[in-house]
Design a protein around this motif. Structure first.
Motif, short mmCIF file in Angstrom:
data_model
loop_
_atom_site.label_atom_id
_atom_site.label_comp_id
_atom_site.label_asym_id
_atom_site.label_seq_id
_atom_site.Cartn_x
_atom_site.Cartn_y
_atom_site.Cartn_z
N VAL A 17 -13.27 50.95 -11.14
CA VAL A 17 -12.14 50.63 -11.33
C VAL A 17 -12.44 51.62 -12.84
CG1 VAL A 17 -10.72 49.34 -12.81
CG2 VAL A 17 -11.37 48.99 -10.58
N LEU A 21 -9.85 55.64 -13.35
CA LEU A 21 -8.82 55.56 -14.88
C LEU A 21 -9.33 56.70 -15.75
CD1 LEU A 21 -7.53 51.66 -14.33
CD2 LEU A 21 -6.66 53.66 -13.53
N LEU A 47 -13.79 45.21 -17.67
CA LEU A 47 -12.69 45.98 -18.25
C LEU A 47 -12.17 45.99 -19.20
CD1 LEU A 47 -11.38 44.02 -14.02
CD2 LEU A 47 -12.13 46.70 -14.33
N HIS A 53 -5.05 50.73 -20.20
CA HIS A 53 -4.27 51.81 -19.32
C HIS A 53 -2.92 50.97 -18.68
CE1 HIS A 53 -4.43 55.28 -16.39
NE2 HIS A 53 -5.77 55.44 -17.20
N TYR A 56 -3.30 50.18 -14.60
CA TYR A 56 -4.12 49.05 -14.86
C TYR A 56 -3.50 47.96 -14.31
CZ TYR A 56 -7.31 45.97 -15.63
OH TYR A 56 -8.87 44.49 -15.16
#
Length: 327
Positions: A17, A21, A47, A53, A56
């Motif tokens: 992830v 991103l 994360l 973001h 997300y």
């Protein structure tokens, strides 16, 4: 592209992830929904770099819950399925959670993906489904012969995913990787366990005589391989992702001792694990030839960077070793 990432708060999932991103010039990043149950090895702290973001979204939920899975599956273009119970020693102590999450959870996801007509389902698996190999390396058509409850549950989930492709026409691709290492890995696995023990001044437990052999793959190279398969792999196929550095556990221990400035007096030889596979080795020529994969992180550089990360992120791992959450 809208991607559902299961287990995205774990070690490999969160690396995927964060990488997906990260800014890449003019390229449009995907919109990612992470579904994670936040069990002992998953944390939203993994994360934190992408928490703000705009692409997300985090959903706290269990892949075994059909209602939650149905809600998050709607509108997705693809699924990258990392969520799994993955520690062999824990599976030996109790196989139930491994069968529940790895087999039942995968089936719940596949059923929902079929209902919602998801475009691609990448099922992330492991070299351990093949058992042990004395010499040479497995190709993707080698028979499955798992030797632990963990690897047996992963083999079952692999077969369910491939059967879903053949039965329902779901665009499924399976990846099988070698041993991953890198930052944010839960400190029950050998590299972070040994490094954090050594930082704390403790001894490290080496199984048996340390002759067991593994191929080591940096987590970012694994994520690159998964992306190649997501965008270019052939439906219904299995792809191996390897790192190209095979070491015995004793050789690895020596490198970790050297990196941490410790000697062999800090090693405690312990009874071997039940059913311990001697050697894993994957032939990854298929993904290299079809999709242009090659590992980019040398083991020397990757290991040094990993050791330094644990040295400078004690606030992340120390609470985990004490049964808490990263600070």
């Amino acid at each position: 592209m809208r991607i559902l990432v299961t287990g995205g708060a774990g070690f490999i999932g969160s690396a995927y992830v964060r990488r997906a991103l990260a800014p890449r010039g003019a390229a449009q990043p995907p919109r990612i929904t992470v579904l994670d149950a936040l069990t002992y090895s998953g944390s939203e702290a993994n994360l934190a770099p992408v928490a703000g973001h705009p692409g997300y979204t985090f959903v706290h939920g269990d892949i075994c819950d059909p209602d939650v899975v149905d809600q998050v599956m709607a509108g997705q273009d693809a699924v990258v399925h990392f969520a799994a119970e993955s520690h062999v020693d824990r599976s030996i102590d109790g196989a139930g959670p491994f069968v529940r999450t790895n087999v039942l959870g995968t089936q719940v996801l596949l059923d929902a993906a079929v209902r919602h007509r998801v475009g691609r389902f990448v099922h992330v698996s492991t070299d351990e489904v093949y058992g042990s190999i004395a010499e040479g390396s497995w190709t993707e058509d080698a028979p499955l012969a798992p030797n632990s409850p963990y690897s047996a549950s992963k083999a079952g989930s692999d077969l369910l995913a491939l059967a879903c492709h053949r039965t329902h026409g779901l665009d499924v691709v399976v990846t099988r990787c070698t041993n991953n290492y890198g930052p944010y890995q839960f400190p029950e696995k050998v590299i972070p366990l040994f490094v954090t023990h050594l930082i704390e001044g403790r001894t490290v437990p080496l199984y048996g005589d340390g002759r067991h052999r593994r191929d080591w793959l940096h987590v970012l190279d694994h994520c690159r391989g998964i992306d190649l398969v997501l965008h270019g792999g052939r439906a219904g196929e299995v792809y191996h992702i390897g790192g190209g550095t095979e070491l015995s556990n004793r050789e690895l221990t020596g490198l970790l001792l050297e990196a941490c400035g410790a000697g062999w007096d800090r090693v405690e030889h312990v009874a071997d694990r039940k059913g311990h596979d001697l050697r894993y080795a994957l032939d990854d020529s298929k993904i290299r030839e079809e999709l242009g994969y090659a590992p980019e992180v040398s083991f020397t550089e990757g290991l040094a960077a990993t050791v330094e990360w644990y040295r400078t992120h004690r606030a992340w791992w120390q609470p985990l070793k004490e049964g808490g959450r990263p600070r």
